[in-house]
Scaffold this motif. Structure first.
Motif, short mmCIF file in Angstrom:
data_model
loop_
_atom_site.label_atom_id
_atom_site.label_comp_id
_atom_site.label_asym_id
_atom_site.label_seq_id
_atom_site.Cartn_x
_atom_site.Cartn_y
_atom_site.Cartn_z
N LEU A 20 11.85 5.11 2.34
CA LEU A 20 11.55 4.26 3.50
C LEU A 20 12.82 3.91 4.27
N MET A 21 13.89 3.66 3.55
CA MET A 21 15.16 3.38 4.21
C MET A 21 15.65 4.61 4.96
N LYS A 56 17.86 -2.04 3.29
CA LYS A 56 16.83 -2.75 2.54
C LYS A 56 16.57 -4.14 3.12
N GLY A 57 17.63 -4.88 3.42
CA GLY A 57 17.47 -6.23 3.94
C GLY A 57 16.75 -6.26 5.27
N SER A 58 17.14 -5.34 6.16
CA SER A 58 16.51 -5.30 7.48
C SER A 58 15.06 -4.88 7.39
N LEU A 59 14.78 -3.93 6.51
CA LEU A 59 13.43 -3.44 6.34
C LEU A 59 12.51 -4.54 5.82
N TYR A 60 12.95 -5.24 4.79
CA TYR A 60 12.15 -6.30 4.21
C TYR A 60 12.01 -7.50 5.16
N ALA A 61 13.09 -7.80 5.87
CA ALA A 61 13.04 -8.93 6.79
C ALA A 61 12.05 -8.68 7.92
N ALA A 62 11.96 -7.43 8.36
CA ALA A 62 11.09 -7.10 9.50
C ALA A 62 9.64 -6.88 9.08
N PHE A 63 9.43 -6.28 7.91
CA PHE A 63 8.07 -5.84 7.56
C PHE A 63 7.57 -6.32 6.19
N GLY A 64 8.38 -6.97 5.43
CA GLY A 64 7.96 -7.37 4.09
C GLY A 64 8.21 -6.26 3.08
N ASP A 65 7.56 -6.36 1.93
CA ASP A 65 7.80 -5.37 0.88
C ASP A 65 7.05 -4.07 1.15
N LYS A 66 7.14 -3.13 0.22
CA LYS A 66 6.54 -1.80 0.39
C LYS A 66 5.04 -1.91 0.64
N HIS A 67 4.36 -2.73 -0.10
CA HIS A 67 2.90 -2.86 0.04
C HIS A 67 2.53 -3.43 1.40
N GLN A 68 3.24 -4.44 1.83
CA GLN A 68 2.97 -5.03 3.15
C GLN A 68 3.23 -4.02 4.26
N LEU A 69 4.29 -3.24 4.12
CA LEU A 69 4.62 -2.23 5.11
C LEU A 69 3.54 -1.15 5.14
N PHE A 70 3.08 -0.76 3.97
CA PHE A 70 2.02 0.24 3.90
C PHE A 70 0.74 -0.26 4.60
N LEU A 71 0.35 -1.49 4.32
CA LEU A 71 -0.84 -2.05 4.96
C LEU A 71 -0.67 -2.10 6.47
N ARG A 72 0.54 -2.40 6.91
CA ARG A 72 0.81 -2.47 8.36
C ARG A 72 0.55 -1.10 9.01
N VAL A 73 1.06 -0.03 8.41
CA VAL A 73 0.89 1.29 9.03
C VAL A 73 -0.54 1.79 8.84
#
Length: 221
Positions: free
Chosen positions: A33-34, A41-58
């Motif tokens: 993902l990075m 990692k920090g920017s990714l999590y700050a913007a979209f949350g963890d892996k599961h949250q990011l997956f649900l978003r897409v």
């Protein structure tokens, strides 16, 4: 005051979507993902949350796009029945077979995760119910246009169309050659959406307002 984001959110979400789509959820690591997002990692999590949250978003973005595409296809088609047939054959739209082998992000995700992830299962059910509702509208319009029998249950037709399309998607994902898959899709579309014949004179209904009816096979001219 929060700092403005220094990246294109839409581009990041598209890249992440493709990573999940191509590799699946479990096989996608944080490093993947990075890499595809270009974010730490920090920017990714700050913007979209963890892996599961990011997956649900897409996944939700994908479902919204799919719903919009199916609705737009039916709304813009001169005859709704043609759009319904196109929906069935959607998995074989790419003659090279790449789309068939890639499958559908929604179907892939439901297969991989729905039995163990209640949130993904709920998202899949909601998505399928939405698609059935759109297809039902299309089936009702096809009845009004004389292309589907008035005695057919439009909700039942919609469910059958979705089940068929998803079955073809799974078969393509499993590696069935695209020629066989396309022939199967056409046959199933014909069976689910047969041509309605006018019983009064043995002709098919006109395919356009005021257009002439096409003679049925064997009908006298």
């Amino acid at each position: 005051m929060s700092r403005p984001r220094q990246f294109d959110e839409d581009a990041v979400l598209c890249a992440v979507r493709d990573q999940f789509w191509n590799a699946g959820y479990a096989a996608t690591s944080l490093q993947d993902l990075m890499r595809v997002s270009g974010l730490g990692k920090g920017s990714l999590y700050a913007a979209f949350g963890d892996k599961h949250q990011l997956f649900l978003r897409v996944l939700r973005r994908y479902v919204a796009s799919l719903d919009h595409a199916v609705r737009g296809s039916i709304d813009s088609a001169p005859r709704a029945v043609d759009a319904l047939r196109s929906f069935v054959t959607m998995p074989v739209g790419d003659p090279a077979g790449r789309a068939a082998r890639r499958g559908c992000l929604l179907a892939n995700s439901a297969t991989e995760l729905a039995s163990a992830d209640r949130v993904v299962a709920a998202e899949a059910r909601r998505a399928y119910e939405g698609i059935i509702a759109v297809l039902t509208e299309g089936a009702r319009r096809a009845q009004v246009e004389g292309d589907l029998s008035a005695s057919i249950d439009p909700v039942g037709v919609a469910r059958a169309l979705l089940a068929t399309q998803q079955g073809l998607t799974f078969m393509g994902r499993a590696g069935m050659d695209v020629e066989t898959l396309a022939a199967t899709a056409r046959e199933l579309a014909t069976q689910l959406l047969p041509t309605v014949v006018d019983r009064r004179d043995g002709t098919n209904p006109p395919h356009g307002p005021g257009g002439p009816a096409a003679p049925a096979p064997g009908a006298r001219r």
